[in-house]
Design an enzyme around this catalytic site. Structure first.
Site, PDB file in Angstrom:
ATOM      1  N   LYS A 112       0.820  -1.207   0.000  1.00 35.85           N
ATOM      2  CA  LYS A 112       0.000   0.000   0.000  1.00 35.85           C
ATOM      3  C   LYS A 112       0.861   1.268   0.000  1.00 35.85           C
ATOM      4  O   LYS A 112       0.432   2.309  -0.469  1.00 35.85           O
ATOM      5  CB  LYS A 112      -0.920   0.023   1.221  1.00 35.85           C
ATOM      6  CG  LYS A 112      -1.814  -1.193   1.394  1.00 35.85           C
ATOM      7  CD  LYS A 112      -2.819  -1.345   0.272  1.00 35.85           C
ATOM      8  CE  LYS A 112      -3.930  -2.333   0.592  1.00 35.85           C
ATOM      9  NZ  LYS A 112      -3.478  -3.718   0.724  1.00 35.85           N
TER      10      LYS A 112
HETATM   11  C1  LIG Z   1      -4.098  -4.850   0.257  1.00 37.63           C
HETATM   12  C2  LIG Z   1      -3.270  -6.064   0.193  1.00 37.63           C
HETATM   13  C3  LIG Z   1      -3.539  -7.084  -0.736  1.00 37.63           C
HETATM   14  C4  LIG Z   1      -4.718  -7.009  -1.686  1.00 37.63           C
HETATM   15  O1  LIG Z   1      -4.561  -6.014  -2.656  1.00 37.63           O
HETATM   16  P1  LIG Z   1      -5.837  -5.480  -3.460  1.00 37.63           P
HETATM   17  O2  LIG Z   1      -5.336  -4.341  -4.262  1.00 37.63           O
HETATM   18  O3  LIG Z   1      -6.841  -5.087  -2.436  1.00 37.63           O
HETATM   19  O4  LIG Z   1      -6.316  -6.621  -4.295  1.00 37.63           O
HETATM   20  C5  LIG Z   1      -2.689  -8.166  -0.763  1.00 37.63           C
HETATM   21  N1  LIG Z   1      -1.649  -8.287   0.101  1.00 37.63           N
HETATM   22  C6  LIG Z   1      -1.377  -7.336   1.008  1.00 37.63           C
HETATM   23  C7  LIG Z   1      -0.237  -7.542   1.939  1.00 37.63           C
HETATM   24  C8  LIG Z   1      -2.160  -6.194   1.086  1.00 37.63           C
HETATM   25  O5  LIG Z   1      -1.871  -5.253   2.003  1.00 37.63           O
END
Ligand SMILES: *Cc1c(COP(=O)(O)O)cnc(C)c1O
Length: 497
Positions: A112
């Site tokens: 993120k």
């Molecule tokens: C948010 C997240 C995901 C999922 O990603 P999306 O964009 O919501 O599909 C997968 N792994 C981790 C560690 C995340 O923080």
């Protein structure tokens, strides 16, 4: 030429990129999509020599056309700096013949950070450009990682406040500690008694409340979103798929034009959609393998054409993928229904009402680029242990789900195309699950911070700063509420009771 954005559900006027970023969600509840996906105008050979920041500019300038070169470069410079523990920003690790694109080298050690380090700058720039004088209130629902990354990004950014709702019993202890110790006078963190979907639906309802919007405006505030429904999250995520391909080329791992598959551990469908956009921009990506954990609603969707959230919500050791309503899928649905907002709206209303919808054969025919696989808890844990034993590389639980999906796909199809796996979190973020996967008997009695030291011992990877910090940081947030009280919590924080 200016690229405009319109809602997946509406007939409203299209808006500029900066307006779409400011607003987050369209007023009709739809998501903003660009009128077209621009083509890369810089040859891959040239991109292969570029830094992450330079690549980011080449990609983002095509989407955010109302930002000046200076504005955009300034946002990029401030975002991708020493907050990342490697100059590569998103390095590739070749392990057992596949390429792990490590997206966890930022401030909060999950992918993120890739988008949330730049979103605050894109948003404050957008506010200036559009003459917005209200304070911007970022309202976020999190399955664990978005919350911390958004808090870190927006903490003490002038002209903004941030409110994060997370499922009180649905995040890892380290994730929770990261959030409740967050500094910044403009931050507010609340645990809700419910799951992630409850948090996300609650936030969407607050966004959609026109009365509240008026009151807010009178008090000098306006809402925006840092969730991946914001196009300002999605665009920066396209960058690392372009970058990964360019770096494979630079390193001589692939030939120019060679097809590469991408496997993405998926929750809200944002990360994999960004990979799809990279493909549409012209990056030679073959299959997009959508990896799910036991909450395999997307796996079923790709198999059957029916999206059905009527099933138990399962808490897994990959909590950031514990999602039954994948918001960003709406952007793909809109595309495959021929950019028809009526059809899109009809399906989304069915999802909101009956909790399910089914797409037509014709729409299914346009999903050839995707395929879905999933991994059980045991399979993911075995993958962590097996990879560590044979290579010494330790991956986190989310990445392990993707590695399993890749393995199943390769076995099923005998497709030997080189593959990039999006590695979405540092194993230090999910230390307990990772260490118990390696040796349950030995590690299950230890505290989380003892496990951090053990992880260091088995992996030899330095303990990230993000973990060192929370060992001693005091708890600053201890709010808990029912789902029904989310709006009241917002009022309280904004002093609007
Ligand atoms: C948010 C997240 C995901 C999922 O990603 P999306 O964009 O919501 O599909 C997968 N792994 C981790 C560690 C995340 O923080």
């Amino acid at each position: 030429m200016e690229l405009l954005y319109r809602s997946t559900r509406g007939t409203g006027e299209p808006v500029t990129a900066s307006r779409a970023i400011l607003q987050g969600l369209a007023r009709d509840g739809g998501l903003f999509v660009p009128d077209e996906i621009p083509k890369l105008d810089c040859p891959m050979e040239k991109l292969s020599g570029m830094s992450y920041q330079e690549t980011a500019y080449e990609v983002m300038k095509l989407f955010l056309t109302d930002y000046t070169e200076e504005e955009l470069k300034d946002c990029i410079r401030r975002a991708y700096d020493e907050k990342f523990d490697t100059e590569a920003i998103a390095p590739l690790a070749k392990v057992d013949g596949v390429y792990y694109l490590e997206l966890f080298h930022g401030a909060t050690i999950a992918f993120k950070d890739m988008a949330l380090s730049i979103l605050p700058y894109l948003m404050t720039t957008a506010a200036k450009k559009n003459g917005v004088e209200n304070e911007i209130v970022i309202l976020t629902a999190t399955s664990g990682d978005t919350g911390k990354a958004a808090l870190a990004g927006f903490a003490d950014v002038p002209g903004t406040r941030i409110i994060v709702f997370y499922p009180k019993n649905g995040v890892s202890p380290i994730q929770e500690r990261q959030m409740v110790t967050q500094k910044g006078e403009n931050t507010f963190v609340v645990g809700i008694r419910g799951n992630f979907d409850d948090a996300q639906s609650g936030v969407k309802a607050i966004f959609g409340d026109r009365e509240l919007e008026k009151e807010l405006s009178q008090a000098g505030f306006q809402f925006s979103s840092a969730n991946s429904i914001n196009i300002g999250r999605l665009v920066p995520q396209i960058v690392y798929y372009v970058y990964a391909y360019a770096k494979l080329l630079e390193g001589g791992e692939i030939k120019d034009g060679e097809t590469v598959n991408v496997t993405v551990p998926t929750g809200n469908f944002g990360n994999i959609l960004a990979a799809y956009y990279a493909k549409l921009m012209g990056v030679p990506i073959g299959k997009l393998i959508c990896a799910s954990n036991d909450n395999k609603v997307l796996y079923d969707f790709f198999r059957t054409g029916a999206y059905d959230r009527n099933r138990p919500f399962i808490l897994t050791s990959s909590p950031s993928m514990d999602i039954l309503i994948s918001s960003n899928l709406e952007r793909l649905i809109y595309r495959i229904c021929g950019a028809d907002p009526k059809k899109d709206k009809e399906l989304m209303q069915a999802l909101a009402g009956e909790g399910r919808y089914e797409i037509t054969e014709e729409m299914r025919g346009q999903l050839q680029d995707f395929c879905g696989y999933y991994a059980s808890e045991q399979e993911a844990a075995d993958m962590i242990a097996k990879t560590w034993r044979s290579t010494g590389y330790v991956m986190d639980t989310h990445t392990a789900v993707a590695a399993c999906a890749h393995e199943k796909y390769a076995a099923d199809t005998e497709d030997g195309t080189k593959t990039v796996i999006a590695s979405t979190a540092s194993p230090y973020k999910f230390t307990r699950s990772v260490m118990e996967a390696i040796d349950r008997e030995r590690f299950s009695g230890m505290t989380d911070f003892e496990l951090v030291d053990e992880l260091y011992a088995v992996s030899g990877v330095d303990v990230p700063k993000a973990i060192e910090e929370i060992r001693i940081a005091p708890v600053r947030h201890n709010n808990v509420c029912e789902t029904a009280d989310m709006e009241n919590m917002v009022r309280r924080f904004l002093g609007m009771e």
